[in-house]
Design a protein around this motif. Structure first.
Motif, short mmCIF file in Angstrom:
data_model
loop_
_atom_site.label_atom_id
_atom_site.label_comp_id
_atom_site.label_asym_id
_atom_site.label_seq_id
_atom_site.Cartn_x
_atom_site.Cartn_y
_atom_site.Cartn_z
N THR A 152 -2.44 -18.27 -33.87
CA THR A 152 -3.64 -19.01 -33.47
C THR A 152 -4.38 -18.27 -32.37
O THR A 152 -5.61 -18.16 -32.38
CB THR A 152 -3.27 -20.42 -32.99
OG1 THR A 152 -2.59 -21.11 -34.05
CG2 THR A 152 -4.50 -21.21 -32.60
N LEU B 151 3.26 -19.50 -35.29
CA LEU B 151 1.95 -20.12 -35.52
C LEU B 151 1.13 -20.13 -34.24
O LEU B 151 -0.09 -19.90 -34.27
CB LEU B 151 2.13 -21.54 -36.06
CG LEU B 151 0.86 -22.34 -36.32
CD1 LEU B 151 -0.08 -21.59 -37.25
CD2 LEU B 151 1.20 -23.71 -36.90
N ARG C 214 7.98 -22.09 -34.96
CA ARG C 214 6.65 -22.59 -34.61
C ARG C 214 5.92 -21.63 -33.67
O ARG C 214 4.69 -21.59 -33.64
CB ARG C 214 6.75 -23.98 -33.97
CG ARG C 214 7.48 -25.01 -34.83
CD ARG C 214 6.76 -25.26 -36.15
NE ARG C 214 7.55 -26.04 -37.08
CZ ARG C 214 7.44 -27.35 -37.23
NH1 ARG C 214 6.62 -28.03 -36.49
NH2 ARG C 214 8.17 -27.97 -38.13
N ILE D 212 4.25 -25.90 -43.77
CA ILE D 212 4.92 -25.77 -42.48
C ILE D 212 6.43 -25.93 -42.60
O ILE D 212 7.18 -25.40 -41.78
CB ILE D 212 4.35 -26.77 -41.46
CG1 ILE D 212 4.84 -26.40 -40.04
CG2 ILE D 212 4.68 -28.20 -41.85
CD1 ILE D 212 4.13 -27.13 -38.93
N VAL E 225 -3.44 -20.73 -40.14
CA VAL E 225 -2.73 -21.34 -41.26
C VAL E 225 -3.16 -20.72 -42.58
O VAL E 225 -2.33 -20.44 -43.46
CB VAL E 225 -2.96 -22.87 -41.27
CG1 VAL E 225 -2.52 -23.48 -42.59
CG2 VAL E 225 -2.20 -23.52 -40.12
N THR F 241 3.34 -28.31 -31.08
CA THR F 241 2.82 -27.03 -31.57
C THR F 241 1.30 -27.01 -31.52
O THR F 241 0.70 -25.97 -31.21
CB THR F 241 3.32 -26.76 -33.00
OG1 THR F 241 4.75 -26.77 -33.00
CG2 THR F 241 2.85 -25.41 -33.51
N ILE G 244 1.49 -30.62 -38.74
CA ILE G 244 1.99 -29.82 -37.62
C ILE G 244 2.28 -30.77 -36.45
O ILE G 244 1.46 -31.63 -36.11
CB ILE G 244 0.97 -28.76 -37.19
CG1 ILE G 244 0.61 -27.86 -38.39
CG2 ILE G 244 1.50 -27.91 -36.04
CD1 ILE G 244 -0.54 -26.91 -38.11
N TYR H 243 4.32 -10.60 -38.76
CA TYR H 243 4.85 -11.95 -38.98
C TYR H 243 6.25 -11.87 -39.56
O TYR H 243 7.17 -12.57 -39.08
CB TYR H 243 3.93 -12.74 -39.91
CG TYR H 243 4.58 -14.02 -40.40
CD1 TYR H 243 4.55 -15.16 -39.62
CD2 TYR H 243 5.27 -14.06 -41.61
CE1 TYR H 243 5.19 -16.32 -40.03
CE2 TYR H 243 5.91 -15.22 -42.03
CZ TYR H 243 5.86 -16.34 -41.24
OH TYR H 243 6.50 -17.49 -41.64
N SER I 267 -0.78 -24.31 -29.33
CA SER I 267 -1.78 -23.49 -30.00
C SER I 267 -3.14 -23.59 -29.31
O SER I 267 -3.83 -22.58 -29.11
CB SER I 267 -1.91 -23.90 -31.47
OG SER I 267 -0.69 -23.73 -32.16
N LEU J 289 7.97 -22.58 -42.49
CA LEU J 289 7.69 -21.73 -41.32
C LEU J 289 8.96 -21.61 -40.48
O LEU J 289 9.43 -22.62 -39.95
CB LEU J 289 6.56 -22.34 -40.50
CG LEU J 289 6.11 -21.57 -39.26
CD1 LEU J 289 5.39 -20.29 -39.65
CD2 LEU J 289 5.19 -22.44 -38.39
N LEU K 69 -1.33 -17.58 -43.09
CA LEU K 69 0.05 -17.81 -43.53
C LEU K 69 0.10 -18.13 -45.03
O LEU K 69 0.97 -17.62 -45.75
CB LEU K 69 0.67 -18.96 -42.74
CG LEU K 69 1.02 -18.66 -41.28
CD1 LEU K 69 1.44 -19.94 -40.56
CD2 LEU K 69 2.13 -17.63 -41.19
#
Length: 577
Positions: free
Chosen positions: A328, A324, A321, A315, A303, A251, A247, A349, A255, A318, A306
């Motif tokens: 988080t 995510l 971003r 990722i 994660v 990001t 990641i 999501y 997060s 994804l 996901l």
């Protein structure tokens, strides 16, 4: 007028190093990277371009090296674990980290196997390339090319079939070893002066991003730096704990900040200074190490959701971003949501993946701030309903299947749909798992290496760039240069039921597969239609557009008489709910 550190006590000394001398200095621990430096962020194309510039004799920029006394110590430089001896004049990199780290790793047998340092030289094409899936005799690894003794041995053994290219190899090897790199040496004991130079150089040239500024601001002293958790270490830890890939630092920072407050784009310079903050932190008594460690735990939970619930194994698949970052924050405040809320979160999501950019105008900031503000500590049900309400007016949409570009969100959604089919190897018939995908992609930003073209030389651009012309093969073991033949020919060691499962996992059956060598247009047309249908089914199942987003029964204010009912007395849920 701003005041700051005093100037340099002496002007920098100008010198030059040949790579044949500079790189061994790095291997020997004489060259170090101060911990306030930005994290390594070059990708494969950057490293390839660096070596191409060197061989062509282009300038690659000056180095700025800080000369200082150093005690013996072990440290990491990229992928290399090195031992620095005690020395009165060790060289610490103030400017040039990306270049030196790339050179030291790509030219070393220990660093070379890892991306983005896995560079080869194609003696036939006269160009630097990433590690080929199937190396040819004319592909030579850089650590061999850089070492004259190893180069001569290679031409007598593994490279015997490439003997016609000896002159080219010698030319490139000489160009590498003798390339001169200009450097300025600064002798200065005050660390504040060096960080000031570092900041000014980056502001005059390529500016640091928020993650790099945050890392520099909260880097602390040199002593104990290896033990402290940083944004880069969080990224490495999450990748190691989940297999989700690397990641990016931006990001990670967003997060960590989202966990502590609804706006991840707030001023980072006062994050741990209550007096300077405009809004109260949701964890006001938390110190930096705790914020980092708890941010990592929330990221891991997000994660894992996901991977296990949303069907996004890496990722590189994804779409945004910001999703995510939002997850988080949710898992920071609600680490163990109930089963129905997990299902609602999966719906959220996928709906956000499809319509979020339209609702939030494609803005990461708007996306993150709006959804972050809907997550209210202590109210799991209300937070979920509030986030779902932000897109309640959006019409259901299906992603386009007109083209396949692995850096685009639509393609990442298509790849997630393909992942749900549990793609199998064309050579072994085995299901290709997330570990195989992670091993193949490593630090790649996209899934390009896991989705090779079936017909790379098609004349029609629309057909060549369509999803039908790609297979999802998350392995480096299958022959990606011979896909049509691999589709047509069932391996002897794979039985009929397993081979049918292999074909189905790639939206094929025997009738379609047999066309791969006979009629490309018909093959692509039929497979494209299957891709469309499967994508529609996947989106329908994951986004559940037609379902009511109701809370769990536990959150409803039911009459007392219902509390006395046995579970078997409750009405049955609608089919498919």
């Amino acid at each position: 007028m701003t005041t700051g550190p005093g100037g340099l006590e002496a002007q920098p000394t100008a010198t030059t190093y040949e790579l044949g001398d500079l790189v061994p200095l790095a291997w020997g621990g004489r060259i170090r990277v101060p911990h306030f430096q930005r994290d390594f962020r070059w990708q494969s194309e950057d490293v390839l371009r660096l070596f191409d510039s060197i061989v062509k004799g282009y300038p690659i920029g000056n180095l700025l090296l800080w000369v200082r006394r150093q005690q013996p110590e072990q440290f990491m430089l990229g992928r290399l674990r090195l031992t620095a001896p005690a020395h009165d004049e060790s060289l610490w990199v103030v400017d040039g980290q990306q270049r030196l780290t790339s050179l030291a790793n790509a030219l070393s047998p220990e660093g070379h196997p890892y991306k983005p340092f896995n560079v080869y030289y194609d003696l036939a094409a006269k160009e630097f390339v990433e590690s080929p899936h199937s190396p040819e005799p004319h592909h030579i690894a850089l650590p061999i090319l850089f070492d004259l003794k190893k180069l001569l041995t290679w031409f007598r053994t593994d490279g015997l079939a490439a003997s016609d290219y000896f002159d080219e190899a010698e030319r490139v090897a000489t160009a590498l070893r003798q390339y001169k790199v200009p450097a300025y040496l600064v002798r200065q004991d005050d660390r504040a002066v060096l960080t000031d130079i570092f900041d000014r150089m980056n502001n005059f040239g390529r500016k640091l991003n928020r993650g790099e500024i945050f890392s520099a601001l909260y880097s602390g002293e040199e002593e104990g730096a290896d033990e402290r958790l940083t944004l880069a270490k969080i990224s490495d830890n999450v990748a190691a704990r989940t297999g989700f890939g690397s990641i990016d630092i931006g990001t990670i920072l967003a997060s960590v900040l989202a966990r502590r407050g609804p706006d991840p784009m707030r001023d980072i310079r006062v994050e741990f200074s209550p007096a300077g903050r405009r809004t109260q932190s949701e964890f006001p008594d938390e110190d930096e190490p705790t914020a980092f460690s708890q941010g990592e735990e929330a990221l891991v939970r997000a994660v894992n959701f996901l991977i296990r619930e949303a069907g996004v194994p890496h990722i590189a698949l994804l779409p945004y971003r910001a999703l995510l970052v939002t997850l988080t924050r949710f898992f920071a405040h609600f680490p163990e949501p109930g089963p129905n809320n997990v299902r609602l979160l999966r719906r959220l999501y996928w709906r956000l993946s499809l319509v979020g950019p339209m609702v939030f105008r494609g803005s990461f900031t708007q996306f993150s701030r709006t959804l972050g503000g809907k997550i209210r500590p202590g109210d799991e049900e209300g937070s979920l309903r509030a986030m779902l309400d932000t897109i309640s007016g959006a019409e259901p949409v299906a992603p386009s299947t007109d083209r396949f570009r692995t850096n685009e969100a639509t393609t990442k959604i298509i790849l997630s749909a393909w992942w749900s089919l549990e793609p199998r190897s064309l050579t072994t018939g085995e299901v290709l798992d997330a570990q195989s995908l992670n091993t193949l992609l490593q630090q790649d930003r996209t899934a390009a290496n896991a989705a090779p073209m079936i017909y790379p030389r098609l004349g029609d651009p629309r057909s060549r760039l369509s999803p039908a012309n790609r297979l999802f093969l998350p392995t480096n073991m299958d022959p990606v240069s011979e896909i049509p033949a691999a589709i047509v020919m069932q391996p002897l060691e794979i039985d009929d039921p397993t081979w049918d499962a292999v074909l189905a996992s790639h939206q094929l059956d025997r009738d379609v597969a047999v066309l791969a060598d006979r009629d490309r247009d018909a093959f692509l047309s039929m497979r494209q239609e299957r891709i469309r249908e499967q994508l529609g089914d996947f989106i329908s199942r994951m986004a559940e557009w037609g379902y009511e987003d109701t809370p769990t029964l536990d959150s409803l204010n039911l009459d007392d008489e219902f509390d006395e009912l046995e579970e078997t007395d409750l009405p049955a849920a609608p089919e498919g709910y």
